[in-house]
Enzyme design. Sequence first.
Site, PDB file in Angstrom:
ATOM      1  N   GLY A  18       0.839  -1.206   0.000  1.00  0.00           N
ATOM      2  CA  GLY A  18       0.000   0.000   0.000  1.00  0.00           C
ATOM      3  C   GLY A  18       0.864   1.241   0.000  1.00  0.00           C
ATOM      4  N   ASN A  19       0.267   2.377   0.321  1.00  0.00           N
ATOM      5  CA  ASN A  19       1.055   3.605   0.475  1.00  0.00           C
ATOM      6  C   ASN A  19       0.380   4.509   1.502  1.00  0.00           C
ATOM      7  OD1 ASN A  19      -0.830   5.461  -1.005  1.00  0.00           O
ATOM      8  ND2 ASN A  19      -0.379   4.028  -2.662  1.00  0.00           N
ATOM      9  N   TYR A  20       1.001   5.640   1.776  1.00  0.00           N
ATOM     10  CA  TYR A  20       0.556   6.494   2.884  1.00  0.00           C
ATOM     11  C   TYR A  20      -0.632   7.403   2.546  1.00  0.00           C
ATOM     12  CZ  TYR A  20       4.969   5.233   5.134  1.00  0.00           C
ATOM     13  OH  TYR A  20       5.989   4.555   5.707  1.00  0.00           O
ATOM     14  N   ALA A  60      -3.650   7.642  -5.211  1.00  0.00           N
ATOM     15  CA  ALA A  60      -2.255   7.204  -5.263  1.00  0.00           C
ATOM     16  C   ALA A  60      -2.288   5.704  -5.577  1.00  0.00           C
ATOM     17  CB  ALA A  60      -1.579   7.466  -3.929  1.00  0.00           C
TER      18      ALA A  60
END
Length: 398
Positions: free
Chosen positions: A207-209, A275
């Site tokens: 995943g990402n932030y 994102a």
Amino acid sequence: MLQNKKIIVGVTGGIAAYKTAYIVRELVKKGAEVKVLMTEKAKEFITPLTLATLSKNPVCVDFFDPTNGAWNSHVSLGLWADAFLIAPATANTLAKMANGVADNLLLTTYLSAKCPIFVAPAMDLDMFKHSATQHNLGLLRKNNCHIIEPTSGELASGLDGKGRMEEPSKIVEFLENTLNKQPLKGKKILITAGPTYEKIDPVRFIGNYSSGKMGFAIAEKCAEAGAKVILVTGPVSLKIQNPNIQRIDIESAKEMNEVSCKIFAECDGAILSAAVADFSPKIFENEKIKKKGEMTLELQQTPDIAENLGKSKNEKQFLVGFALETNDEENNAQQKLKRKNFDFIVLNSMREENTCFGVDTNKINIIHKNGEIKNFTLKTKTEVAQDIVDEIVSLQQK
Ligand code: C5P
């Protein structure tokens, strides 16, 4: 239409305060819910009883009710309102508002308010003309306050000139027109937001932030501007407010791509703020992967949603993308703009403080396909969302 609009009317100490009774009555007649805030001096010109009766709500003057100590929260008042009108606004209150002085409930509420602010100045002609007052009005305009210009005519002092508060019916009309301005009415807009999760096994993912805050703020602003919004979002903990936003929750880039491609065909445009993960595990393991010292995860590229939409886009549709870069920002963004067939790209740099992931502020540059570049200052994500919506509106008007 002001039906169900929540409006704070702030009254300061000027003779025009008697006219505020008509404003309050008119707002209530049009279906608005009105709460009145007064300064101490305003009470000398009109009684709280008059305004409480007309607004059907108790009038607040102090930070707390002196009879029982109940707290009048300027923060919750500021957040409650859809609009805050200060009428009449004296030179003194204008100066305090412009400079962030917070020594009464009306002023602290102004500083806490997130809604559109309307200011109807009223004073003697020389006070209005004075460079200090004009400077303060300039500062308020810069802070996005709507100034309802006073008119010229006979003043309470007996002098004749510009300084009379605009007539109540005109003030109400101004509010109505501004609040109901919906430049994206009739448009259907797809917005992607948040991160995507790419499953490795039943308990792990890539995943990402991304928090989704930027995309959600854009969705709210588009809906406020009258658009019907379809918000396709990855896993986030945010909630939407506006009933004109249809939310579709997805998890992976593949799911986001499938939903977005289907929906885009019936939309007037899309804003791609998600994102999206660029890679996903080639194989999804049905059982939790056991610890085995070193391991290699084989990845494959995810579909590029922006590129897919860019290919299918017709000349009536708009497409807006985001670029988050750590180096060679502008050059990379320009290339993305072309490759993905965006009308404009919103560039945020990871080098700037208080921007991008998780935080409530952002600093953007907008690069148009014709090469025009607009640089913006650090703002809240809500303000940034408004800038992006304004840019889309002017694109539509070209
Ligand atoms: O190529 P890059 O990921 O930097 O491009 C960013 C822009 O493209 C963003 O608008 C993002 O939402 C979109 N994007 C996408 N699908 C991907 C990757 C990025 O829609 N797989």
